[in-house]
Design a protein around this motif. Structure first.
Motif, PDB file in Angstrom:
ATOM      1  N   ASP A 137      -9.546  -6.476  17.425  1.00 45.87           N
ATOM      2  CA  ASP A 137     -10.763  -6.092  16.721  1.00 45.87           C
ATOM      3  C   ASP A 137     -11.146  -4.702  17.216  1.00 45.87           C
ATOM      4  O   ASP A 137     -11.070  -4.408  18.390  1.00 45.87           O
ATOM      5  CB  ASP A 137     -11.899  -7.098  16.903  1.00 45.87           C
ATOM      6  N   LEU A 138     -11.471  -3.862  16.289  1.00 48.16           N
ATOM      7  CA  LEU A 138     -11.771  -2.481  16.630  1.00 48.16           C
ATOM      8  C   LEU A 138     -13.195  -2.375  17.158  1.00 48.16           C
ATOM      9  O   LEU A 138     -14.092  -3.079  16.685  1.00 48.16           O
ATOM     10  CB  LEU A 138     -11.582  -1.596  15.402  1.00 48.16           C
ATOM     11  N   PRO A 139     -13.404  -1.523  18.144  1.00 48.57           N
ATOM     12  CA  PRO A 139     -14.757  -1.388  18.698  1.00 48.57           C
ATOM     13  C   PRO A 139     -15.719  -0.834  17.647  1.00 48.57           C
ATOM     14  O   PRO A 139     -15.375   0.069  16.886  1.00 48.57           O
ATOM     15  CB  PRO A 139     -14.579  -0.416  19.864  1.00 48.57           C
ATOM     16  N   GLU A 140     -16.893  -1.432  17.630  1.00 49.01           N
ATOM     17  CA  GLU A 140     -17.932  -0.977  16.697  1.00 49.01           C
ATOM     18  C   GLU A 140     -19.017  -0.277  17.504  1.00 49.01           C
ATOM     19  O   GLU A 140     -19.611  -0.873  18.390  1.00 49.01           O
ATOM     20  CB  GLU A 140     -18.522  -2.182  15.966  1.00 49.01           C
ATOM     21  N   GLN A 173     -19.309   4.047   8.972  1.00 50.23           N
ATOM     22  CA  GLN A 173     -18.482   3.699  10.129  1.00 50.23           C
ATOM     23  C   GLN A 173     -18.033   2.244  10.051  1.00 50.23           C
ATOM     24  O   GLN A 173     -16.877   1.930  10.352  1.00 50.23           O
ATOM     25  CB  GLN A 173     -19.260   3.923  11.435  1.00 50.23           C
ATOM     26  N   GLN A 174     -18.919   1.357   9.640  1.00 50.53           N
ATOM     27  CA  GLN A 174     -18.558  -0.051   9.504  1.00 50.53           C
ATOM     28  C   GLN A 174     -17.472  -0.234   8.449  1.00 50.53           C
ATOM     29  O   GLN A 174     -16.513  -0.985   8.655  1.00 50.53           O
ATOM     30  CB  GLN A 174     -19.790  -0.890   9.148  1.00 50.53           C
ATOM     31  N   MET A 175     -17.610   0.478   7.349  1.00 49.33           N
ATOM     32  CA  MET A 175     -16.613   0.404   6.285  1.00 49.33           C
ATOM     33  C   MET A 175     -15.255   0.894   6.789  1.00 49.33           C
ATOM     34  O   MET A 175     -14.219   0.306   6.492  1.00 49.33           O
ATOM     35  CB  MET A 175     -17.063   1.226   5.070  1.00 49.33           C
ATOM     36  N   GLU A 191     -11.851  -1.263   6.907  1.00 51.05           N
ATOM     37  CA  GLU A 191     -10.649  -0.804   6.211  1.00 51.05           C
ATOM     38  C   GLU A 191      -9.460  -0.727   7.158  1.00 51.05           C
ATOM     39  O   GLU A 191      -8.346  -1.102   6.799  1.00 51.05           O
ATOM     40  CB  GLU A 191     -10.907   0.548   5.544  1.00 51.05           C
ATOM     41  N   LYS A 192      -9.686  -0.254   8.376  1.00 53.09           N
ATOM     42  CA  LYS A 192      -8.600  -0.169   9.354  1.00 53.09           C
ATOM     43  C   LYS A 192      -8.112  -1.560   9.755  1.00 53.09           C
ATOM     44  O   LYS A 192      -6.910  -1.816   9.854  1.00 53.09           O
ATOM     45  CB  LYS A 192      -9.072   0.604  10.589  1.00 53.09           C
ATOM     46  N   GLU A 193      -9.056  -2.465   9.997  1.00 52.88           N
ATOM     47  CA  GLU A 193      -8.674  -3.844  10.299  1.00 52.88           C
ATOM     48  C   GLU A 193      -7.933  -4.448   9.108  1.00 52.88           C
ATOM     49  O   GLU A 193      -6.946  -5.179   9.282  1.00 52.88           O
ATOM     50  CB  GLU A 193      -9.911  -4.682  10.655  1.00 52.88           C
ATOM     51  N   SER A 217     -15.753  -9.199  12.914  1.00 46.63           N
ATOM     52  CA  SER A 217     -17.192  -9.462  12.842  1.00 46.63           C
ATOM     53  C   SER A 217     -17.853  -8.819  11.622  1.00 46.63           C
ATOM     54  O   SER A 217     -18.902  -9.269  11.177  1.00 46.63           O
ATOM     55  CB  SER A 217     -17.881  -8.990  14.118  1.00 46.63           C
ATOM     56  N   LEU A 218     -17.231  -7.808  11.066  1.00 46.21           N
ATOM     57  CA  LEU A 218     -17.784  -7.154   9.879  1.00 46.21           C
ATOM     58  C   LEU A 218     -17.282  -7.778   8.575  1.00 46.21           C
ATOM     59  O   LEU A 218     -17.743  -7.426   7.498  1.00 46.21           O
ATOM     60  CB  LEU A 218     -17.450  -5.657   9.904  1.00 46.21           C
ATOM     61  N   GLY A 219     -16.305  -8.659   8.672  1.00 44.41           N
ATOM     62  CA  GLY A 219     -15.764  -9.307   7.486  1.00 44.41           C
ATOM     63  C   GLY A 219     -14.420  -8.715   7.083  1.00 44.41           C
ATOM     64  O   GLY A 219     -13.776  -8.005   7.852  1.00 44.41           O
ATOM     65  N   LEU A 220     -14.008  -9.036   5.868  1.00 49.43           N
ATOM     66  CA  LEU A 220     -12.722  -8.591   5.337  1.00 49.43           C
ATOM     67  C   LEU A 220     -12.907  -7.384   4.426  1.00 49.43           C
ATOM     68  O   LEU A 220     -13.887  -7.303   3.677  1.00 49.43           O
ATOM     69  CB  LEU A 220     -12.050  -9.719   4.557  1.00 49.43           C
TER      70      LEU A 220
END
Length: 158
Positions: A40-43, A51-53, A57-59, A109-112
């Motif tokens: 999971d990428l650091p937020e 930034q969340q988007m 997208e990267k995940e 945590s941000l979803g798909l």
């Protein structure tokens, strides 16, 4: 049943990891099943919507890179249909008849990302409630195991 769960994030608590390992062991007699953990990428704290988007997208790119051609992709989304255990078992059996590996995807945590949802063949929800992703993984494994037992004609607790 051959399948996989692609998930963002690690199981940090020993009790979640132990439960997941136990269900994977139990599932092994029904077919080949694997867990594919992606980082999971650091937020950043107070991350902007952009930034969340970008993180999602990267995940999503990481998730899509692990999906094979011919996989039946099932995105775990709160807005997907919900099943009771018996109808979930029937649904998985119908999917299995179509061939290919059944791949369940649990996002971070941000979803798909939109790209993952567009690639998905279907969406499924465990509940309208929100669960930590670690618990969602264990719940999903348990329900897949229960479905395999139901489809094998074995006893299960209602």
């Amino acid at each position: 049943m051959n399948g996989a769960i692609i998930c963002v994030g690690k199981l940090r608590e020993k009790y979640f990891a132990g439960a997941a390992e136990e269900y994977l062991k139990r599932l092994s007699r029904f077919g080949k099943f694997e867990i594919i953990e992606l980082p999971d990428l650091p937020e950043p704290q107070n991350a902007s919507a952009a930034q969340q988007m970008q993180i999602m997208e990267k995940e999503g790119e990481n998730i899509l890179s692990r999906i094979r051609q011919g996989d039946r992709v099932i995105a775990m989304c709160i807005d997907g249909p919900q099943y009771d255990s018996e109808s979930f078992a029937r649904h998985l059996a119908e999917n299995e008849m179509k061939g290919g590996r059944q791949v369940f995807v649990i996002g971070g945590s941000l979803g798909l990302s939109k790209a993952v949802i567009q690639r998905a063949d279907e969406k499924i929800s465990l509940s309208k409630m929100t669960f930590p992703h670690q618990l969602a993984r264990v719940l999903l494994l348990e329900q897949i195991y229960r479905a395999c037992k139901i489809n094998a004609g074995e006893r299960y607790h209602k």
